[in-house]
Design an enzyme around this catalytic site. Structure first.
Site, PDB file in Angstrom:
ATOM      1  CD  GLU A  96      -2.536   3.616  -6.448  1.00 13.77           C
ATOM      2  OE1 GLU A  96      -2.485   4.830  -6.445  1.00 13.77           O
ATOM      3  OE2 GLU A  96      -2.244   2.949  -5.438  1.00 13.77           O
ATOM      4  CG  HIS A 119      -2.056  -0.660  -4.234  1.00 10.74           C
ATOM      5  ND1 HIS A 119      -2.351   0.656  -3.939  1.00 10.74           N
ATOM      6  CD2 HIS A 119      -2.427  -1.372  -3.142  1.00 10.74           C
ATOM      7  CE1 HIS A 119      -2.880   0.720  -2.741  1.00 10.74           C
ATOM      8  NE2 HIS A 119      -2.940  -0.483  -2.236  1.00 10.74           N
ATOM      9  CB  SER A 133      -0.870   0.028   1.261  1.00  8.72           C
ATOM     10  OG  SER A 133      -1.742  -1.066   1.304  1.00  8.72           O
ATOM     11  CG  ASN A 160      -3.236   3.661   0.463  1.00  4.77           C
ATOM     12  OD1 ASN A 160      -4.423   3.738   0.799  1.00  4.77           O
ATOM     13  ND2 ASN A 160      -2.666   2.520   0.110  1.00  4.77           N
TER      14      ASN A 160
END
Ligand code: CAA
Ligand code: NAD
Length: 283
Positions: free
Chosen positions: A152, A140, A119, A190
């Site tokens: 991602e 991701h 992450s 994130n």
């Protein structure tokens, strides 16, 4: 390079979901964890999740069986031999991930691609633990992987164009929309989400409002599917804290400092939904 066999290491909520998505797209999957029992438990959770889809009439029982037949719970990392791509989805700790990649790599063929579902941790730093930084990438997935559309793709400093193309093509084959991010802490999602969750923790810590009211305000006021504290419980408070620590340490600004209340919940073992208790109780 065609990817037909995938190894997923870490059979928790993300690894299990990724394995399911890959098997549903027709790939053969080997699912590993720290012990054979944990890998088998991950596979059982996938079976239960698919069972719910059958109950709801969204998947024929034969479809469930076909998906499960494509996933093998691994007795150990040696079962990952033959994978074209290995996706790591273990705990969000750099040392643990580096150590895992070092143990995993000797079992893989020279052409296999290594991906991390991290992450927040630097893809370039994880790649440096291997002998194939050009064949290393961030992939991701969002939680829950079977439902969320986005993947991602994170390019480390040494990731080759061929690796990027193979993984982007695979993500599309899995039915996902991709975005490509540079290797910066937290990447895109994130970088935006964790400060929101952390701010909600500060708001709760300061007594601004109850957890329920903070969540209701954001959910209905901003039209989010879940309030930030509910989402934090859903992600796992340990994972949220580890991501916040990476942002704070690597970006070096006080605005990323994890709320003490978040640290306390993790210290207490109140890790969210997966532990039965986080900001809320899940009995
Ligand atoms: N596997 C398969 N299907 C699932 C599922 C799972 N694990 N969980 C939910 N679903 C399906 C349900 O079957 C249902 O399908 P239908 O609409 O076709 O009936 C649909 O998803 C909605 O589920 P529910 O009705 O049970 O519940 P809901 O409407 O509350 O949706 C949710 C659940 C999809 C999780 C929704 O609340 C949501 O989108 N929440 C926000 C999730 C989010 O923000 N994820 C990103 C987190 S950040 C991240 O992942 C990155 C990181 O590094 C931390
Ligand atoms: P989780 O706690 O549900 O699962 C982690 C799994 O990894 C567990 O089954 C654990 O036994 C296993 N594991 C831990 N150390 C291991 C090791 N050394 N070798 C083999 N297996 C090991 O966590 P999760 O939510 O699935 O998160 C996994 C990864 O995915 C983390 O890097 C996290 O940041 C990332 N991620 C999480 C989310 C989320 O919403 N939870 C979303 C996207 C990405």
């Amino acid at each position: 390079m065609a990817i037909e066999r995938v190894a997923v290491i870490g059979a928790g909520q993300m690894g299990g979901g990724i394995a399911q998505v890959a098997a549903q797209a027709g790939l053969s999957v080997v699912l590993a964890d720290a012990t054979p029992e944990l890998a088998a438990r991950g596979l059982s959770r996938i079976a239960a999740g698919l069972g719910k889809l059958v109950e709801k009439g969204k998947l024929p029982a034969s479809g469930r069986e076909a998906v499960l037949a494509r996933i093998e719970a691994a007795p150990g990392l040696e079962a990952c031999a033959g994978a074209d791509l290995a996706i790591e989805a273990i705990v969000e700790k750099e040392d643990a991930k580096r150590e895992l990649f070092q143990r995993l790599e000797p079992h893989l063929g020279p052409r296999a691609i290594l991906a991390s579902n991290t992450s927040s941790i630097s893809i370039t730093a994880l790649a440096a633990a291997t002998r194939r930084p050009d064949r290393f990438i961030g992939m991701h997935f969002m939680n829950p992987p079977p439902v969320m559309q986005l993947v991602e793709v994170i390019r480390g400093l040494q990731t080759s164009d061929e690796t990027w193309a193979a993984v982007t093509t695979l993500a599309k084959r899995l039915g996902k929309v991709t975005v490509t991010s540079r290797d910066v802490p937290g990447f895109i999602v994130n970088r935006v989400l964790i400060p929101l969750i952390n701010e909600a923790c500060f708001a709760l810590q300061e007594g601004l409002a109850s957890a329920e009211d903070i969540d209701t305000a954001v959910k209905l006021g901003l039209n989010h599917p879940m309030g930030p504290l509910t989402l934090a419980d859903f992600i796992g408070l340990d994972t949220c804290l580890y991501i916040a620590e990476v942002l704070h340490r690597e970006l070096g600004e006080d605005k990323y400092r994890p709320a003490a209340l978040l640290r306390q919940h993790v210290a207490a073992g109140w890790l969210g939904r997966k532990a039965g208790r986080g900001f809320y109780r899940y009995d």
